[in-house]
Enzyme design. Structure first.
Site, PDB file in Angstrom:
ATOM      1  N   HIS A  27     -17.739 -14.301  26.518  1.00 36.62           N
ATOM      2  CA  HIS A  27     -18.720 -13.663  25.743  1.00 36.62           C
ATOM      3  C   HIS A  27     -19.208 -14.344  24.195  1.00 36.62           C
ATOM      4  CE1 HIS A  27     -16.044 -11.162  28.345  1.00 36.62           C
ATOM      5  NE2 HIS A  27     -17.336 -10.449  28.739  1.00 36.62           N
ATOM      6  N   HIS A 262     -24.445 -12.329  27.425  1.00 39.61           N
ATOM      7  CA  HIS A 262     -23.259 -11.800  26.821  1.00 39.61           C
ATOM      8  C   HIS A 262     -22.123 -11.994  27.401  1.00 39.61           C
ATOM      9  CE1 HIS A 262     -20.917  -7.699  26.554  1.00 39.61           C
ATOM     10  NE2 HIS A 262     -20.750  -8.089  27.624  1.00 39.61           N
ATOM     11  N   GLU A 411      -6.809  14.698  23.152  1.00 34.90           N
ATOM     12  CA  GLU A 411      -5.623  13.356  24.225  1.00 34.90           C
ATOM     13  C   GLU A 411      -5.848  11.893  23.421  1.00 34.90           C
ATOM     14  OE1 GLU A 411      -5.792  17.351  25.079  1.00 34.90           O
ATOM     15  OE2 GLU A 411      -7.231  15.283  25.529  1.00 34.90           O
ATOM     16  N   HIS A 473      -4.293  23.001  36.328  1.00 31.34           N
ATOM     17  CA  HIS A 473      -2.526  22.262  35.275  1.00 31.34           C
ATOM     18  C   HIS A 473      -1.806  22.238  36.065  1.00 31.34           C
ATOM     19  CE1 HIS A 473      -5.911  23.948  32.676  1.00 31.34           C
ATOM     20  NE2 HIS A 473      -5.469  24.327  31.746  1.00 31.34           N
TER      21      HIS A 473
END
Length: 663
Positions: A27, A262, A411, A473
């Site tokens: 890159h 890029h 999380e 869940h």
């Protein structure tokens, strides 16, 4: 920019592009666009010593845009970190010091492995949090051995990732004034202009989460970059984002400012033209001019003297505060938690019926008494997953010595921040959430395994035993999925003893992260469980025959089922062996002799029981055996009813065992 500064920046740019060209992949855009940012930072503002990259009080630098590794390696080469031009020639090749993305523990000067965008931003938050916490605990009014900054280079892609904003929000709430993020703002991604999908007002967004925002309009103006960095350092109450406008692929006559620069080499002709455009000799490859070398030796000598000054401070600290200095070194060396296996109080049992999340709470708090640098918390679930260290305060801007952490409902950031805290040094972090949500933070778990860092993940509510919350869940596939991660120890204990074994393994490990997976529902105590659980799998009940008629295997809440099933089968005259398998991963690390002792090949009649996916269990049950599992999603209902519905009963275990015995 002075002529020698300009020449040095050009050298950094071209070395990186040459490495990419030789590798035929990489890159170059970030190398050409961001070299001035890193040169100005490393040469004039960052406290580091190239000749001793690991000295305690160095500033930390994280390249969150890990695809820009050629830029980082070029910097490490020019700044005399021991990386040579020969190493640059091996960029992205097998067995070199210059892999495609930066790798922790592999190349000197690389603070942490980055690659998935946004990880480095969150990692840097963890490093800044660790610095502040250590400083608050060990610094004195007259002597401050811990006093450094954390810098992070990120790009548009990092800021598009939700992880970076989770982490930024947390950092703003914590008021991490010594965290400085340098945003390489070039408005280009692989697919084209960022206007296609990314029109955020970055200033407003970061100010909204309590950051200072600064802007540099010219990414080639070293003086403007330097002033912004110093202004950022002057702000002690908030982290700072410096948006630096750059041109991707700067200096490339035909490709700068385009998506094509890029992630693909410039090509030989364009590379030659870029050298000419930047004022370097197009006929020389991987070359550092003598005046650039002399300039860098002067800079690196000055940086080394910075550590010498700190060494004087630290010697004075050790003389004035010897006990604190000794404790600081114990924290930095992670000396606590290594001898838990022989600590009787840590392993004490009481025969109480508990859920294993309650067992985890008991053992976590025993560990907290023995490991003062244990630090961690939950993603807003600590009252449910029981992960608070009692008697300890909560970490905050106002209470920087706290070791319980409110991570908020973040999380992914929670795990990535914890990774940064560990890599910084001084702490043994843990983090926690419901097991089904481990999917939210999987990229950070994977990075732990790759880096061989012994983080502790505590995942509660481990199966359809979650009950009434229903299939959204109830983890089904998560155990198999997590066990598939290389270098990750997954423990699913059945009682207090096995939970102690999981924590003992986790806190004594030096190279493996550990997940401790616990139940919501109570589990009756099982006679015969022992410290052998630390080996991953072991016999807790055995018949009289050396080679049993059948082997029953289970983990966690299903261990009592095989314990009771054995009683029925043994009354029918069968010699039954019961094996608890709290950790397949750790069991597989044992020698062949031990594994054969537990699961002899001569006994092919086996039944494995686990309230989750069957994946992985036929490794132990064998083609002649049976597995009682759940391979669809669960339903909402009381856990007792769900266990009956899906066959996790003593009667079904006995029936399956009889079927296997009759074959």
């Amino acid at each position: 920019m002075s002529s020698i500064d300009n020449k040095t920046v050009s050298t950094i740019r071209i070395l990186g592009c040459e490495a990419i060209e030789k590798a035929k992949s990489g890159h170059p855009g970030i190398v050409l666009g961001s070299a001035p940012i890193l040169y100005e930072l490393w040469a004039n503002h960052m406290n580091h010593n190239p000749y001793n990259p690991d000295f305690i009080n160095r500033d930390r630098f994280v390249i969150s845009s890990g695809h820009g590794s050629a830029l980082l390696y070029s910097m490490l080469c020019v700044f005399n970190y021991g990386l040579t031009t020969e190493d640059l020639k091996g960029f992205r090749q097998l067995g070199t010091l210059t892999p495609g993305h930066p790798e922790y523990g592999h190349t000197k000067g690389v603070e942490i492995s980055t690659g998935p965008l946004g990880q480095g931003v969150a990692n840097s938050v963890g490093m800044a949090l660790a610095e502040r916490s250590l400083a608050a605990r060990f610094n004195k009014e007259d002597i401050k051995p811990i006093d450094h900054y954390t810098y992070c280079l990120c790009g548009d892609g990092c800021l598009m990732e939700g992880l970076s904003y989770e982490a930024a929000s947390f950092a703003g709430a914590q008021g991490l004034g010594k965290l400085i993020v340098l945003y390489d703002s070039n408005n280009i991604t692989i697919e084209g202009s960022t206007d296609l999908t990314f029109k955020d007002n970055i200033k407003q967004r970061f100010e909204a989460v309590n950051w200072q925002y600064l802007k540099v309009n010219d990414g080639n103006d070293l003086e403007e970059i330097g002033k912004a960095i110093e202004e950022a350092k002057a702000e002690t109450e908030k982290p700072t984002l410096i948006e630096i406008k750059t041109v991707i692929g700067y200096g490339s006559p035909n490709k700068s400012g385009t998506p094509g620069v890029h992630g693909a080499p410039l090509g030989d002709i364009e590379l030659m033209a870029t050298k000419v455009n930047l004022g370097l000799n197009p006929d020389k490859e991987f070359y550092i001019e003598s005046d650039v070398k002399a300039h860098m030796e002067e800079i690196c000598g000055r940086l080394a003297r910075g550590e010498e000054e700190w060494n004087k401070v630290y010697e004075a600290y050790k003389e004035a505060y010897p006990e604190d200095a000794a404790e600081l070194e114990r924290w930095l060396n992670l000396e606590y938690g290594r001898d838990l296996e022989n600590n009787e109080e840590f392993w004490a049992v009481d025969g109480v019926t508990r859920s294993t999340r309650q067992c985890s709470e008991v053992i976590l708090n025993r560990a907290a008494e023995l490991v003062p640098n244990l630090i961690g918390g939950s993603a807003d679930l600590s009252p449910s997953n029981l992960t608070v260290m009692k008697g300890r305060s909560y970490l905050s801007k106002e209470e920087p010595t706290g070791t319980n952490i409110h991570f908020g409902i973040r999380e992914h950031a929670m795990a990535a921040i914890s990774n940064g805290m560990y890599v910084h040094g001084g702490f043994h972090p843990y983090f926690a959430t419901f097991f089904v949500f481990c999917d939210y933070l999987r990229p950070a778990l994977r990075m732990e395994g790759i880096m061989h860092i012994p983080l502790i993940a505590i995942f509660s509510h481990d199966s359809i035993g979650v009950g009434e919350d229903g299939p959204t869940h109830q983890p089904v596939e998560q155990l198999a999925s997590l066990r598939s991660l290389p270098n990750y120890a997954v423990f699913r204990p059945c009682d207090l003893t096995e939970t102690a074994a999981a924590y003992c393994f986790a806190l004594s490990s030096k190279t493996s992260p550990t997940a401790i997976v616990t139940s919501r529902q109570n589990i009756p105590p099982v006679e015969g469980t022992s410290k052998e659980a630390i080996k991953g799998g072991y016999i807790f009940k055995d018949g009289e025959k050396e080679i049993p008629d059948i082997i029953l295997i289970a983990s966690g809440s299903e261990v009592p089922l095989i314990d009771e099933a054995e009683k029925i089968l043994s009354r029918e005259g069968y010699s039954v062996r019961c094996v608890s398998m709290p950790s397949m991963d750790v069991f597989e690390r044992q020698g062949e002799e031990y594994k054969e002792k537990i699961l002899p090949r001569a006994c092919k009649r086996r039944v494995a029981v686990e309230a989750g996916s069957k994946h992985g269990w036929y490794n132990y049950a064998g083609l002649d055996g049976a597995v009682i599992s759940i391979d669809g999603y669960g339903v909402s209902g009381k856990f007792v009813d769900l266990f009956k519905k899906y066959g996790f009963t003593i009667g079904n275990v006995v029936e399956k065992a009889r079927e296997v015995l009759s074959r």
